[in-house]
Write an enzyme that holds these catalytic residues in place. Structure first.
Site, short mmCIF file in Angstrom:
data_model
loop_
_atom_site.label_atom_id
_atom_site.label_comp_id
_atom_site.label_asym_id
_atom_site.label_seq_id
_atom_site.Cartn_x
_atom_site.Cartn_y
_atom_site.Cartn_z
CE1 TYR A 27 11.02 -2.80 0.75
CE2 TYR A 27 12.84 -4.16 -0.02
CZ TYR A 27 11.54 -4.04 0.45
OH TYR A 27 10.78 -5.17 0.65
CB CYS A 28 12.80 2.12 4.66
SG CYS A 28 13.14 3.82 4.16
CD1 TRP A 29 6.26 5.18 3.88
CD2 TRP A 29 5.57 3.12 3.42
NE1 TRP A 29 4.96 5.28 3.44
CE2 TRP A 29 4.51 4.03 3.14
CE3 TRP A 29 5.37 1.76 3.19
CZ2 TRP A 29 3.28 3.61 2.65
CZ3 TRP A 29 4.13 1.35 2.70
CH2 TRP A 29 3.11 2.26 2.44
CE1 TYR B 39 5.50 -2.83 -0.77
CE2 TYR B 39 4.26 -0.89 -0.09
CZ TYR B 39 4.28 -2.19 -0.56
OH TYR B 39 3.11 -2.85 -0.81
CB SER C 169 16.45 2.64 3.33
OG SER C 169 16.09 3.91 2.85
#
Length: 355
Positions: free
Chosen positions: A94-96, A123, A102
């Site tokens: 995952y990323c933001w 996130y 991601s």
């Protein structure tokens, strides 16, 4: 043909080989999914550089430079982190916001042949889940609050109760602060508190490990512990809870505080700097009196006086305002092992399972 990455909005219902946060180190430090590791595809400086080019030059140049940096960093992770992973390796990435960072990592890992799951929404999906859970979950428990004047050993007693199998919500440990003017944790140097968001992640993880049918013991904290705020739903339930008050002679409290706050004895200048924040309440005359005792090494005299002059009146007002439902008052002579064990024998034998 290699498998394509799959998406989930509920990563907490499945088990993964690893949870990989590809955001920058500073984003990861502020908060992350419990158990996640940080394998950034752009570090903080690189992310700032790409962002500046995007705003000040043009998006196309930013994407070219960003792609090169991402490819370089993923290559390093492949060599350093993923080299020994087996064929059945199944990470969550995952990323933001579940975007390019991601997807870049997930595409490469999928092309190798691993089954990769992406957190849809990144996130931000997880953060929304935490906020919702902390609104609802604290309301489902019954709490027992342990009260007592400063130096009564509330935290120590609760941690001993935890060793006996009681459900203890140690908010001071989660917040890395003892909840008072002098409550900053100290491990050779000042130990920082977690961010508000990471505290909430840790708190949710702790609450989710508890049994709803058993009471949760918690200390009579304030709404704010250092710089950290408790969720309003938890705070309201704590104020409604029944309380057990621990009473201890002041000489025993002084002795316990000397052991607990030994770092301030070793660093008197830091102690005096903290005490200066009380000048507006008590004036320079009282502060100078405390400073003189500190300089002379009259620690018992200083601690007893600051307890009686500042801490005890402040604590009594707080207890009367927020934790007035005291059902039991338990007096012990000191905090030696024998006294604490006798106290715990009584408290634990009188803790009932919720029907």
């Amino acid at each position: 043909m290699p498998p394509l990455p799959t998406y989930t909005q509920q990563p907490w219902i499945e088990t993964y080989s690893e949870i990989i946060d590809v955001r920058s180190p500073s984003e990861f430090a502020e908060d992350h999914l419990p158990g996640a590791i940080n394998l950034p595809v752009l570090d903080d400086a690189e992310r700032a550089e790409v962002g500046t080019i995007y705003e000040q030059v043009n998006p196309f140049n930013a994407r070219k430079i960003g792609a090169a940096l991402v490819a370089k960093n993923i290559s390093q992770h492949l060599v350093q982190h993923f080299a020994d992973k087996e064929k059945n390796y199944h990470p969550l990435v995952y990323c933001w916001r579940g975007g390019q960072r991601s997807n870049s990592m997930a595409s490469v890992l999928s092309q190798i042949g691993w089954r990769v799951t992406l957190l849809a929404g990144g996130y931000k999906t997880y953060r929304a889940y935490v906020r919702q859970q902390l609104e609802d979950l604290p309301k489902k428990f019954t709490y027992q609050v342990m009260c007592g004047l400063t130096g009564s050993g509330k935290t120590y007693i609760l941690r001993q109760m935890c060793k006996r199998g009681a459900q203890v919500l140690d908010l001071e440990s989660l917040a890395n602060h003892r909840g008072s003017l002098l409550g900053e944790e100290w491990q050779g140097k000042a130990s920082p508190q977690p961010s508000q968001k990471y505290f909430e992640s840790l708190l949710l993880q702790q609450l989710q490990s508890f049994n709803l049918e058993q009471p949760v013991w918690v200390e009579s904290e304030s709404l704010k512990i250092g710089s950290i705020y408790l969720p309003q739903s938890l705070w309201e339930k704590m104020k409604q809870a029944s309380c057990v008050e621990i009473q201890l002679p002041i000489t025993a409290r002084v002795e316990f505080l000397l052991q607990t706050y030994s770092h301030l004895v070793n660093y008197p200048d830091i102690l005096k700097a903290k005490l200066e924040k009380l000048k507006f309440r008590y004036g320079w005359q009282k502060l100078n009196e405390w400073y003189q005792w500190i300089d002379a090494g009259k620690w018992e005299l200083f601690i007893e006086d600051i307890l009686q002059f500042h801490y005890d009146p402040t604590y009594r007002k707080s207890i009367q305002r927020h934790f007035s439902n005291v059902e039991r008052v338990l007096s012990i002579p000191d905090l030696c092992d024998r006294s604490v064990d006798q106290l715990l024998d009584y408290v634990c034998s009188n803790t009932y399972t919720i029907a």
